[in-house]
Write a protein that holds these residues in place. Structure first.
Motif, PDB file in Angstrom:
ATOM      1  N   HIS A 118       7.923  -2.599 -10.793  1.00  0.00           N
ATOM      2  CA  HIS A 118       7.462  -3.331 -11.976  1.00  0.00           C
ATOM      3  C   HIS A 118       7.121  -4.733 -11.513  1.00  0.00           C
ATOM      4  CE1 HIS A 118       8.132  -5.967 -15.515  1.00  0.00           C
ATOM      5  NE2 HIS A 118       7.551  -4.981 -16.168  1.00  0.00           N
ATOM      6  N   VAL A 119       5.863  -5.123 -11.653  1.00  0.00           N
ATOM      7  CA  VAL A 119       5.391  -6.368 -11.070  1.00  0.00           C
ATOM      8  C   VAL A 119       6.215  -7.554 -11.545  1.00  0.00           C
ATOM      9  CG1 VAL A 119       3.423  -7.947 -10.856  1.00  0.00           C
ATOM     10  CG2 VAL A 119       3.051  -5.474 -10.771  1.00  0.00           C
ATOM     11  N   GLY A 120       6.548  -7.588 -12.828  1.00  0.00           N
ATOM     12  CA  GLY A 120       7.223  -8.748 -13.391  1.00  0.00           C
ATOM     13  C   GLY A 120       8.641  -8.946 -12.920  1.00  0.00           C
ATOM     14  N   ARG A 129       0.567 -11.688  -6.351  1.00  0.00           N
ATOM     15  CA  ARG A 129       0.550 -12.434  -5.096  1.00  0.00           C
ATOM     16  C   ARG A 129       1.934 -12.494  -4.466  1.00  0.00           C
ATOM     17  NH1 ARG A 129      -4.641 -13.340  -2.910  1.00  0.00           N
ATOM     18  NH2 ARG A 129      -6.071 -13.494  -4.684  1.00  0.00           N
ATOM     19  N   ALA A 130       2.965 -12.684  -5.283  1.00  0.00           N
ATOM     20  CA  ALA A 130       4.318 -12.707  -4.740  1.00  0.00           C
ATOM     21  C   ALA A 130       4.719 -11.334  -4.209  1.00  0.00           C
ATOM     22  CB  ALA A 130       5.301 -13.174  -5.820  1.00  0.00           C
ATOM     23  N   ALA A 131       4.261 -10.280  -4.873  1.00  0.00           N
ATOM     24  CA  ALA A 131       4.597  -8.929  -4.431  1.00  0.00           C
ATOM     25  C   ALA A 131       4.010  -8.622  -3.065  1.00  0.00           C
ATOM     26  CB  ALA A 131       4.109  -7.909  -5.453  1.00  0.00           C
ATOM     27  N   ILE A 132       2.878  -9.233  -2.731  1.00  0.00           N
ATOM     28  CA  ILE A 132       2.276  -9.015  -1.412  1.00  0.00           C
ATOM     29  C   ILE A 132       3.254  -9.380  -0.307  1.00  0.00           C
ATOM     30  CG2 ILE A 132       0.490  -9.871   0.172  1.00  0.00           C
ATOM     31  CD1 ILE A 132      -1.381 -10.098  -2.251  1.00  0.00           C
ATOM     32  N   ARG A 134       6.253  -8.859  -0.105  1.00  0.00           N
ATOM     33  CA  ARG A 134       7.311  -7.863   0.069  1.00  0.00           C
ATOM     34  C   ARG A 134       6.764  -6.530   0.581  1.00  0.00           C
ATOM     35  NH1 ARG A 134      11.922 -10.786   0.327  1.00  0.00           N
ATOM     36  NH2 ARG A 134      11.937 -12.371  -1.332  1.00  0.00           N
ATOM     37  N   LEU A 135       5.477  -6.460   0.855  1.00  0.00           N
ATOM     38  CA  LEU A 135       4.905  -5.190   1.297  1.00  0.00           C
ATOM     39  C   LEU A 135       5.386  -4.800   2.688  1.00  0.00           C
ATOM     40  CD1 LEU A 135       1.239  -5.501  -0.015  1.00  0.00           C
ATOM     41  CD2 LEU A 135       3.120  -4.185  -0.989  1.00  0.00           C
ATOM     42  N   ASP A 136       5.629  -5.774   3.558  1.00  0.00           N
ATOM     43  CA  ASP A 136       6.146  -5.434   4.885  1.00  0.00           C
ATOM     44  C   ASP A 136       7.505  -4.753   4.781  1.00  0.00           C
ATOM     45  OD1 ASP A 136       3.950  -6.381   6.281  1.00  0.00           O
ATOM     46  OD2 ASP A 136       4.776  -8.401   6.485  1.00  0.00           O
ATOM     47  N   HIS A 137       8.308  -5.176   3.827  1.00  0.00           N
ATOM     48  CA  HIS A 137       9.604  -4.524   3.596  1.00  0.00           C
ATOM     49  C   HIS A 137       9.405  -3.049   3.267  1.00  0.00           C
ATOM     50  CE1 HIS A 137      13.504  -3.641   1.671  1.00  0.00           C
ATOM     51  NE2 HIS A 137      12.802  -3.167   0.663  1.00  0.00           N
ATOM     52  N   LEU A 138       8.434  -2.752   2.405  1.00  0.00           N
ATOM     53  CA  LEU A 138       8.197  -1.367   2.013  1.00  0.00           C
ATOM     54  C   LEU A 138       7.659  -0.545   3.177  1.00  0.00           C
ATOM     55  CD1 LEU A 138       6.682  -1.806  -1.561  1.00  0.00           C
ATOM     56  CD2 LEU A 138       9.069  -1.511  -0.881  1.00  0.00           C
ATOM     57  N   ALA A 139       6.771  -1.135   3.957  1.00  0.00           N
ATOM     58  CA  ALA A 139       6.228  -0.414   5.111  1.00  0.00           C
ATOM     59  C   ALA A 139       7.326  -0.107   6.122  1.00  0.00           C
ATOM     60  CB  ALA A 139       5.108  -1.229   5.748  1.00  0.00           C
ATOM     61  N   ARG A 140       8.205  -1.071   6.386  1.00  0.00           N
ATOM     62  CA  ARG A 140       9.314  -0.833   7.323  1.00  0.00           C
ATOM     63  C   ARG A 140      10.281   0.209   6.777  1.00  0.00           C
ATOM     64  NH1 ARG A 140       9.162  -6.553   7.713  1.00  0.00           N
ATOM     65  NH2 ARG A 140      10.959  -6.679   6.282  1.00  0.00           N
ATOM     66  N   LEU A 141      10.423   0.241   5.471  1.00  0.00           N
ATOM     67  CA  LEU A 141      11.335   1.194   4.839  1.00  0.00           C
ATOM     68  C   LEU A 141      10.887   2.635   5.073  1.00  0.00           C
ATOM     69  CD1 LEU A 141      13.705   1.786   2.865  1.00  0.00           C
ATOM     70  CD2 LEU A 141      12.071   1.431   0.999  1.00  0.00           C
ATOM     71  N   GLY A 142       9.590   2.869   5.138  1.00  0.00           N
ATOM     72  CA  GLY A 142       9.071   4.226   5.252  1.00  0.00           C
ATOM     73  C   GLY A 142       8.339   4.684   4.014  1.00  0.00           C
ATOM     74  N   VAL A 143       8.134   3.763   3.073  1.00  0.00           N
ATOM     75  CA  VAL A 143       7.335   4.063   1.886  1.00  0.00           C
ATOM     76  C   VAL A 143       5.880   4.214   2.306  1.00  0.00           C
ATOM     77  CG1 VAL A 143       6.420   2.993  -0.224  1.00  0.00           C
ATOM     78  CG2 VAL A 143       8.872   2.962   0.238  1.00  0.00           C
ATOM     79  N   PHE A 183      -3.578  -7.438  -3.912  1.00  0.00           N
ATOM     80  CA  PHE A 183      -2.355  -6.662  -3.691  1.00  0.00           C
ATOM     81  C   PHE A 183      -2.697  -5.289  -3.127  1.00  0.00           C
ATOM     82  CE2 PHE A 183       0.556  -3.431  -5.342  1.00  0.00           C
ATOM     83  CZ  PHE A 183       1.770  -3.876  -4.849  1.00  0.00           C
ATOM     84  N   VAL A 184      -3.688  -4.620  -3.727  1.00  0.00           N
ATOM     85  CA  VAL A 184      -4.097  -3.303  -3.235  1.00  0.00           C
ATOM     86  C   VAL A 184      -4.641  -3.409  -1.821  1.00  0.00           C
ATOM     87  CG1 VAL A 184      -5.649  -1.346  -3.640  1.00  0.00           C
ATOM     88  CG2 VAL A 184      -4.556  -2.495  -5.581  1.00  0.00           C
ATOM     89  N   ASP A 185      -5.459  -4.420  -1.579  1.00  0.00           N
ATOM     90  CA  ASP A 185      -6.042  -4.640  -0.262  1.00  0.00           C
ATOM     91  C   ASP A 185      -4.945  -4.821   0.790  1.00  0.00           C
ATOM     92  OD1 ASP A 185      -8.274  -4.858   1.349  1.00  0.00           O
ATOM     93  OD2 ASP A 185      -8.805  -6.884   0.719  1.00  0.00           O
ATOM     94  N   ALA A 186      -3.955  -5.631   0.462  1.00  0.00           N
ATOM     95  CA  ALA A 186      -2.861  -5.889   1.394  1.00  0.00           C
ATOM     96  C   ALA A 186      -2.022  -4.636   1.627  1.00  0.00           C
ATOM     97  CB  ALA A 186      -1.978  -7.019   0.865  1.00  0.00           C
ATOM     98  N   ALA A 187      -1.845  -3.845   0.601  1.00  0.00           N
ATOM     99  CA  ALA A 187      -1.106  -2.592   0.766  1.00  0.00           C
ATOM    100  C   ALA A 187      -1.845  -1.654   1.712  1.00  0.00           C
ATOM    101  CB  ALA A 187      -0.888  -1.934  -0.596  1.00  0.00           C
TER     102      ALA A 187
END
Length: 597
Positions: A118-120, A129-132, A134-143, A183-187
């Motif tokens: 949930h973005v908020g 922009r803030a969620a971007i 945290r994307l490295d965390h998700l990638a390292r997690l295996g998501v 955000f999508v681009d960064a993901a």
């Protein structure tokens, strides 16, 4: 990215002018009101309830439509509402964002490990922009896939997203449309798919002006929110187009990898071609060069919508599997109130949901008072999304407490090991990866009488539960309209640094690493559901046949008592949680292995 004809809804930029279109068959002479221009501009009828007006200008222009009675309303196809749902709409340049994902071709569905956020509340700032960050965390997690809860504009600045009223406008408190695109681009740059949760079964109660000028609803069908959205009236095809073009808009213009369609059982269509099937067809035609995954939430458990042909989904990619959640939740928590009562003590339903997808496959469901579901064992496991937690199953609790707050840690770990290594597609809810204990209560930003009604209605929902029979106890349920209720749901990103949570996070990463190495390659080779047998109360053994002659095997005891069992523990052990032997499965124990040639 495929380009097609302009959308019917929303403004069109034509060189140095903007053409505004307004579908208002209930109006005689609507007008265009431009911010900073004194006089409204009459709109010309162009047939089928449409009106048009073109004015000099471009991106950044703010405008409203004036109805016959003088009321000024935002554009139902608005792309941005900088001053919320009652304010003017803003013209947005559709191609202004400079994409960097030109090489992105999506990912196959069987590789999906879904993370619902949930973005908020995902970050302290609550923005795209803030969620971007945290994307490295998700990638390292295996998501590998992020599922974003609805971002269509809703009233106020805090909401789950299911009260949206302007489906094309990105919620302004999260950012501008280009922020979502970033955000999508960064993901994509990190190999992450992005799916968006969209709501086509109802509109929120505040800021929905559509019924004033268009036949958006019909009394032919009723839903929990009132009259149904009018998608099956041949006299009003624009309503279908309004929703279908919205799906195309998100997937095409925002480069999304898929959609999650909310509560499709409440989208009523008696026509020959169901609106959902037309939606799927038109989305596929608009984005032909990469996979687009459409996931359903469907209380009816209609397996026909998930049918495969030569291993390829003919209609929809997958469905959220509430049955898996329910059997796991009952097992680890011991709760048996409400709909959980139908699953309590039913080890057969535990085995069937894990092995075949649906627990109820046409059988009578007492809580519902009718039959539910259809046979699903012929479907491959990746037609189902399995989870132990999601926004609904947490937030629909009185205090929004997570499973970690109500169940033993060893029970949660056992159930999580079942989900994350299951041949069904696993989904985590934000913070689950480190065992967050932050709640996710229901919250919204209504005011006045509507806020009072939501507050009292929320507490009234729990009056039938014995633990809330006392009005004083019900008064302790968080006020969904209070800012503090919203703030309590924000993730605490310092938690993963604490030893206890860091251990859970590392454990989750190891499970997902194993999934990608050992389970994901098998999924294209598992063409149908598995077979199961009961080992004892809360304990099952399941076998999935692999096309090359091997088997994926699970022995799991989701109870607090060891059970005797007769197990063949040959083959290669993938993961063991707890104590499992050929003659027993210990309490809260899980054994995954691959056997055969």
């Amino acid at each position: 990215m495929s380009k097609s004809a302009p959308f019917q809804f929303g403004p069109r930029i034509e060189d140095d002018r903007v053409r505004f279109r307004f579908w208002a068959p209930k109006q005689q002479a609507p007008a265009l009101v431009i911010d900073g221009v004194a006089d409204p501009l009459p709109m010309q009828p162009v047939g089928d309830g449409w009106f048009e007006a073109a004015v000099p200008g471009g991106p950044g222009l703010r405008y409203r439509f004036r109805l016959d009675d003088g009321l000024e309303v935002p554009d139902p196809g608005s792309r941005h509402q900088p001053d919320d749902v009652h304010g003017p709409s803003e013209v947005i340049a559709p191609d202004a964002y400079e994409w960097h994902d030109r090489a992105w071709r999506g990912r196959p569905w069987h590789e999906a490990v879904v993370y619902e956020l949930h973005v908020g509340t995902f970050t302290p700032e609550g923005t795209f922009r803030a969620a971007i960050d945290r994307l490295d965390h998700l990638a390292r997690l295996g998501v590998t896939a992020i599922e974003v809860m609805p971002v269509a504009d809703f009233p106020g600045t805090r909401n789950w997203g299911y009260d949206g009223v302007l489906p094309y406008a990105v919620e302004a408190s999260y950012g501008r449309p280009d922020d979502f695109k970033a955000f999508v681009d960064a993901a994509h740059a990190r190999g992450l798919m992005v799916l968006l949760d969209v709501v086509y079964n109802h509109f929120g109660p505040d800021g929905n002006y559509l019924p004033l000028y268009a036949p958006i609803f019909t009394d032919k069908h009723r839903t929990p929110w009132g009259e149904a959205v009018n998608v099956d009236d041949a006299a009003s095809p624009a309503v279908r187009d309004f929703l279908i073009e919205n799906a195309v808009y998100w997937v095409r213009d925002f480069h999304l990898d898929g959609l999650r369609l909310d509560a499709v059982h409440e989208i009523r269509d008696d026509g020959d071609l169901h609106v959902l099937d037309e939606l799927r067809q038109r989305v596929a035609a608009a984005v032909p060069h990469r996979p687009v995954h459409i996931v359903l939430e469907n209380e009816e458990n209609d397996s026909g919508r998930l049918a495969r042909e030569d291993g390829v989904a003919r209609r929809f990619t997958a469905q959220w599997n509430d049955d898996v959640h329910h059997v796991l939740h009952v097992a680890v928590s011991g709760e048996d109130a409400g709909y959980y009562a139908d699953y309590a003590g039913r080890t057969d339903l535990l085995g069937r949901a894990l092995a075949e997808g649906f627990a109820f496959q046409g059988a009578h469901m007492p809580y519902r008072g009718s039959a539910r579901g259809a046979p699903s064992g012929d479907l491959p496991p990746d037609a189902f999304v399995a989870f132990l937690q999601n926004h609904d199953q947490i937030g629909n609790r009185a205090f929004g407490d997570r499973i970690t707050a109500i169940a033993p840690a060893e029970a949660v770990r056992a159930a999580t090991a079942v989900v994350l290594l299951s041949p069904q597609i696993p989904m985590l809810f934000q913070g689950e990866e480190w065992g967050s204990r932050r709640p996710f209560p229901f919250f919204c930003d209504f005011t006045g009488d509507l806020a009072d009604a939501v507050r009292e209605g929320r507490r009234g929902e729990f009056a039938r539960f014995p633990e809330f029979a006392d009005p004083a106890r019900r008064a302790e349920i968080p006020d969904p309209t209070a800012v503090d209720t919203f703030l309590s749901a924000k993730l605490d990103w310092s938690e993963p640094e604490l030893p206890k949570h860091a251990d859970i996070l590392d454990w989750t990463r190891r499970l997902l690493s194993l999934r990608h190495a050992a389970i994901v390659p098998l999924l294209p080779l598992i063409g149908r559901g598995g077979s199961f047998r009961e080992l004892g109360p809360g304990a099952v053994a399941i076998v999935w046949e692999i096309a090359d002659g091997r088997q994926l095997q699970l022995a799991a005891n989701l109870s607090a008592a060891s059970v005797e069992a007769d197990l063949d523990l040959g083959g290669d052990l993938l993961w063991r949680q707890g104590s499992v032997g050929s003659d027993h499965v210990g309490e809260w124990s899980v054994d995954w292995r691959i056997a055969g040639p």
